[in-house]
Enzyme design. Structure first.
Site, PDB file in Angstrom:
ATOM      1  N   HIS A 117       1.042  -1.247  -0.051  1.00 47.84           N
ATOM      2  CA  HIS A 117       0.234   0.073   0.029  1.00 47.84           C
ATOM      3  C   HIS A 117       0.875   1.256   0.038  1.00 47.84           C
ATOM      4  CE1 HIS A 117       0.441   1.023   4.209  1.00 47.84           C
ATOM      5  NE2 HIS A 117       0.574  -0.224   4.470  1.00 47.84           N
ATOM      6  N   ASP A 119      -0.281   4.457   0.905  1.00 54.89           N
ATOM      7  CA  ASP A 119      -0.899   5.498   1.913  1.00 54.89           C
ATOM      8  C   ASP A 119      -0.147   5.521   3.081  1.00 54.89           C
ATOM      9  OD1 ASP A 119      -2.249   2.889   2.509  1.00 54.89           O
ATOM     10  OD2 ASP A 119      -3.617   3.900   3.953  1.00 54.89           O
ATOM     11  N   ASP A 150       6.890   1.042   5.869  1.00 52.00           N
ATOM     12  CA  ASP A 150       5.408   0.719   5.822  1.00 52.00           C
ATOM     13  C   ASP A 150       4.738   1.811   4.830  1.00 52.00           C
ATOM     14  OD1 ASP A 150       2.847   0.145   6.589  1.00 52.00           O
ATOM     15  OD2 ASP A 150       2.830   0.842   8.310  1.00 52.00           O
ATOM     16  N   GLU A 184      -4.887   1.546   3.251  1.00 52.56           N
ATOM     17  CA  GLU A 184      -4.709   0.494   4.251  1.00 52.56           C
ATOM     18  C   GLU A 184      -4.566   0.831   5.637  1.00 52.56           C
ATOM     19  OE1 GLU A 184      -2.524  -2.415   6.732  1.00 52.56           O
ATOM     20  OE2 GLU A 184      -2.016  -0.323   6.361  1.00 52.56           O
ATOM     21  N   GLU A 185      -4.199   2.184   6.012  1.00 54.88           N
ATOM     22  CA  GLU A 185      -3.877   2.684   7.286  1.00 54.88           C
ATOM     23  C   GLU A 185      -5.332   3.091   7.965  1.00 54.88           C
ATOM     24  OE1 GLU A 185      -1.515   2.095   8.655  1.00 54.88           O
ATOM     25  OE2 GLU A 185       0.409   2.006   7.362  1.00 54.88           O
ATOM     26  N   ASP A 210       1.422 -10.077   1.089  1.00 55.95           N
ATOM     27  CA  ASP A 210       1.223  -8.558   1.350  1.00 55.95           C
ATOM     28  C   ASP A 210       2.295  -8.612   2.384  1.00 55.95           C
ATOM     29  OD1 ASP A 210       0.072  -6.028   1.863  1.00 55.95           O
ATOM     30  OD2 ASP A 210      -1.643  -6.816   2.489  1.00 55.95           O
ATOM     31  N   HIS A 454       5.120   3.687  12.014  1.00 54.08           N
ATOM     32  CA  HIS A 454       4.158   4.579  12.715  1.00 54.08           C
ATOM     33  C   HIS A 454       4.712   5.450  13.613  1.00 54.08           C
ATOM     34  CE1 HIS A 454       0.418   2.178  11.483  1.00 54.08           C
ATOM     35  NE2 HIS A 454       1.285   2.017  10.704  1.00 54.08           N
TER      36      HIS A 454
HETATM   37 ZN   LIG Z   1       1.368  -1.190   6.269  1.00 56.12          ZN
END
Ligand SMILES: [Zn+2]
Length: 483
Positions: A117, A119, A150, A184-185, A210, A454
């Site tokens: 992903h 985003d 990520d 996704e987030e 994934d 994150h």
């Molecule tokens: Zn992720």
């Protein structure tokens, strides 16, 4: 200038990838990842907070960075900003005989789907980053910025691997889809739409890969070497609203057991009474696979996880944090709300419990247990949203063997092991159309790298990025025709 090739992968029985090949592959593609990091593709639950121009610019940059991919693969937009690439595989022997190619059906045995992903989560405190979060700076062999791990790193590694293979006129043995999500987030809605789209075309993937696990060092207290943890399932995620009601009134004349007090008692009961601990089968298998790499006496215990299942469960459950989360359905009360004014009794008090449902438990069973623990019918429970734990993908099939082979080639020092993912990924949306769904980002990550996801100072080493590119290349080369 000759293109960088996926070193050593042309041989019939290729040996381990040399470290130099990873560094070459990573160095050549690092500026591409750096550029993708610079687009602030920050997702949000509030549509008005999304800077859609950044998403448009990100998508526009891709053909420039990966021209062969865009010349040879089909590309369709899904749910607005999802990207679905289709790479047609070689016709199988039977197709070749009859001349019939099942267009779009993914060939016999179904296609490989590589997911990522683009985003990212916001960078809450950019001033505390050593390198600005959206600068994409490259220094001292490291690519810096939000999304490096990520999950733009995986996205760029997949595209670069395909780009390099196309430069060699390579065609995969079966159809390949690249499915890149844009939310996704926050919701993963696009992944769900993509899975439904494939299902509508009668396409059942042979394997879905994934993000998720990684080549993790310092992940287990008794294992020194790296462990390539491959997520074979993920816990369910559940938001439950706890609510109490009361007539309310002025705070100068309170009464006992008002809405806030009963809510607080319910919250404390949940905190005092964790749900039962158990080790699901994939976790038992993980310990079994770690046994040879584990130090004494852990190796002994890990080697007989069946025998030691109970004490192992108890020890892990007592360790707290990630270890405990492996053993049970966890409950975290994340939001509390009472009266809207300082001098008004709450007529309604609510708490949100974010719950991660263990593999083996169910949403319904969890709600029942919560009610029993709270022991107060005046506290109502409302399921806000949630999903069951994902089905467990096998580890004794061709798909896992291919993953293990690619891991062994690029990370010869790592032990591959299945595990239960504690977080969620887009891939769970594909479990309805595919039995072999795995979650693994092919990058080495130490504790610091994992903690940066994150958080502040997210980054990916060029060498590690290159290993990821080699891994995807190896995986694509290792595909066999499904006939
Ligand atoms: Zn992720």
């Amino acid at each position: 200038m000759s293109p960088v090739t996926l070193g050593g992968m042309n041989q019939q029985t290729p040996g381990p990838e040399p470290a130099a090949a990873a560094l070459d592959a990573g160095s050549a593609a690092a500026p591409k990842l750096a550029r993708l990091i610079r687009y602030r593709t920050v997702s949000s639950r509030e549509p008005q907070d999304i800077d859609i121009g950044e998403f448009d610019a990100f998508i526009r940059a891709l053909p420039e960075l990966f021209p062969l991919v865009h010349r040879h693969l089909g590309l369709e937009r899904v749910n607005g900003y999802g990207l679905l690439y289709h790479w047609t595989g070689k016709p199988g022997p039977r197709d070749a005989a009859t001349g019939a190619v099942e267009a779009g059906a993914g060939g016999a045995g179904g296609p490989l789907v590589l997911m990522a992903h683009y985003d990212v989560v916001p960078a809450a405190r950019p001033e505390t980053w050593e390198h600005p979060p959206f600068s994409g700076e490259i220094s001292d062999g490291v690519i810096h910025g939000r999304g490096a791990l990520d999950d733009k790193g995986s996205l760029a590694a997949v595209l670069q691997a395909v780009e390099l293979l196309l430069a060699e006129d390579f065609q995969p043995a079966r159809d390949v889809y690249l499915s890149f999500g844009n939310n996704e987030e926050v919701s993963g809605v696009t992944a769900g739409v993509t899975a439904a789209l494939l299902e509508g075309r009668d396409i059942r993937p042979w394997m879905v890969l994934d993000e998720g696990g990684a080549v993790a060092t310092q992940a287990f207290p008794f294992v020194d070497g790296p462990v390539a943890v491959v997520g074979v399932t993920e816990k369910g995620v559940l938001d439950v609203e706890l609510a109490t009601e009361d007539p309310g009134g002025h705070a100068s004349t309170p009464h006992r057991r008002g809405a806030t007090a009963r809510l607080a008692r319910a919250v404390v009961r949940l905190d005092d009474n964790p749900l039962p601990a158990a080790l699901p089968a994939p976790t038992v298998e993980m310990f079994g696979r770690l046994a040879p790499a584990a130090r004494f006496p852990a190796g002994l215990v890990f080697g007989k996880p069946g025998v030691f299942r109970k004490p192992l469960t108890r020890i892990l459950a007592r360790m707290g944090g990630e270890s405990e989360a492996l053993t049970r359905t966890t409950v975290a009360v994340t939001q509390l709300q009472g009266s809207s004014a300082a001098n008004v009794l709450a007529s309604r008090a609510t708490a949100n419990a974010n719950i991660r449902v263990a593999v083996g438990d169910t949403v319904e069973g969890t709600l029942k247990r919560l009610r029993r623990i709270i022991r107060d019918p005046s506290v109502t429970l409302r399921l806000v949203e949630g999903n069951e734990p994902s089905p467990v993908s096998a580890t004794d099939n061709e798909q896992f063997a291919l993953l293990a082979e690619a891991i062994a080639a690029v990370f010869p020092d790592a032990v591959p092991a299945p595990y239960v993912m504690l977080g969620g990924t887009d891939s769970r949306r594909f479990t309805g159309i595919c039995d072999a769904v795995y979650r693994f980002a092919p990058f080495r990550m130490d504790r610091r790298a994992r903690a940066s996801i994150h958080a502040d100072n997210e980054c990916l080493g060029i060498q590690a990025f290159g290993e990821g590119i080699l891994f995807y290349g190896r995986l694509l080369r290792g595909l066999q025709s499904g006939q």
